[in-house]
Design a protein around this motif. Structure first.
Motif, PDB file in Angstrom:
ATOM      1  N   UNK A 116       1.507  -7.396 -11.422  1.00  0.00           N
ATOM      2  CA  UNK A 116       1.427  -8.842 -11.626  1.00  0.00           C
ATOM      3  C   UNK A 116       2.737  -9.541 -11.265  1.00  0.00           C
ATOM      4  N   UNK A 117       3.861  -8.939 -11.593  1.00  0.00           N
ATOM      5  CA  UNK A 117       5.143  -9.584 -11.346  1.00  0.00           C
ATOM      6  C   UNK A 117       5.616  -9.440  -9.903  1.00  0.00           C
ATOM      7  N   UNK A 118       5.090  -8.435  -9.206  1.00  0.00           N
ATOM      8  CA  UNK A 118       5.590  -8.169  -7.854  1.00  0.00           C
ATOM      9  C   UNK A 118       4.681  -8.676  -6.742  1.00  0.00           C
ATOM     10  N   UNK A 119       3.398  -8.853  -7.034  1.00  0.00           N
ATOM     11  CA  UNK A 119       2.445  -9.045  -5.943  1.00  0.00           C
ATOM     12  C   UNK A 119       1.799 -10.432  -5.896  1.00  0.00           C
ATOM     13  N   UNK A 120       2.295 -11.366  -6.670  1.00  0.00           N
ATOM     14  CA  UNK A 120       1.655 -12.685  -6.730  1.00  0.00           C
ATOM     15  C   UNK A 120       1.622 -13.371  -5.367  1.00  0.00           C
ATOM     16  N   UNK A 121       2.639 -13.152  -4.556  1.00  0.00           N
ATOM     17  CA  UNK A 121       2.682 -13.805  -3.246  1.00  0.00           C
ATOM     18  C   UNK A 121       1.601 -13.308  -2.303  1.00  0.00           C
ATOM     19  N   UNK A 122       0.956 -12.188  -2.645  1.00  0.00           N
ATOM     20  CA  UNK A 122      -0.110 -11.653  -1.801  1.00  0.00           C
ATOM     21  C   UNK A 122      -1.428 -12.404  -1.990  1.00  0.00           C
ATOM     22  N   UNK A 123      -1.493 -13.257  -2.992  1.00  0.00           N
ATOM     23  CA  UNK A 123      -2.723 -14.003  -3.263  1.00  0.00           C
ATOM     24  C   UNK A 123      -2.728 -15.306  -2.472  1.00  0.00           C
ATOM     25  N   UNK A 124      -3.811 -15.593  -1.746  1.00  0.00           N
ATOM     26  CA  UNK A 124      -3.907 -16.897  -1.069  1.00  0.00           C
ATOM     27  C   UNK A 124      -4.080 -18.003  -2.100  1.00  0.00           C
ATOM     28  N   UNK A 125      -3.720 -19.247  -1.751  1.00  0.00           N
ATOM     29  CA  UNK A 125      -3.749 -20.349  -2.729  1.00  0.00           C
ATOM     30  C   UNK A 125      -5.077 -20.511  -3.455  1.00  0.00           C
TER      31      UNK A 125
END
Length: 204
Positions: A116-125
């Motif tokens: 959760x803390x490392x991969x949030x940027x992998x989610x599209x808006x």
């Protein structure tokens, strides 16, 4: 009385849910070990002992698995926070309980929190938006408990309520980096320690 068809359907649904939970647990193990971007669906299938076509019967994409990880963490956290507030004898105890539980959950689910803390940027808006709303709702529960305590006691903080809440959650969440399961303090004992320090600010 349930019909045989209803019972069969319920059993089938239950098995499918169990399989999805197995797949999600496998994805958590792979993502936390390899990193979301480096991990493959083949590795997830191998982790849970499924052929890839069978895996795709339950989940469409790797991204869907990442979203499911966030949903599990936030849904569990929000439900737990609401239970703590509802069952607390006072707003003070609600705040303390929320901090203790956040530390405990973080320490006992470090694989989940690492993702959760490392991969949030992998989610599209479009996928990140509902997840962020869940997070904001959890933060509102904590903020409301702090505000209620201040109102009940007439105390004030040397900072805004939002800053205090973010400080509390930051301190609790960061324990995933350094908590030692073999250490002298259990996850709950560590939660009590962290809560004592933070409550000192609230009550000072």
């Amino acid at each position: 009385m349930a019909t045989r068809e209803t019972e069969a359907g319920s059993a089938t649904g239950s098995r499918a849910d169990e399989q999805r939970q197995r797949i999600l647990a496998g994805a958590v193990a792979v993502f936390s070990r390899r990193g979301y971007r480096a991990a493959s669906m083949n590795e997830v299938a191998d982790q849970v002992g499924l052929r890839k076509p069978t895996l795709y019967h339950y989940v469409r994409t790797k991204q869907d698995l990442l979203v499911a990880v966030y949903e599990e963490v936030l849904d569990e956290s929000l439900a737990s926070a609401r239970r703590i507030v509802a069952g607390a004898p006072s707003a003070r105890e609600a705040v303390r309980g929320l901090i203790v539980e956040r530390v405990r959950y973080t320490c006992e689910h470090r694989d989940l929190l690492t993702i959760c803390f490392h991969e949030e940027s992998a989610l599209p808006p479009e996928l990140a938006a509902p997840i962020l709303e869940r997070r904001r709702e959890f933060e509102r529960v904590v903020r409301d408990a702090v505000t209620a305590h201040l109102r009940e006691t007439g105390r004030t903080l040397p900072m805004s309520v939002g800053t205090f809440v973010n400080t509390c959650l930051g301190a609790a969440n960061w324990t995933y980096k350094w908590f030692d399961p073999a250490g002298p303090r259990s996850s709950r004992q560590l939660g009590e320690d962290v809560a004592s320090v933070l409550m000192g600010v609230l009550e000072g």
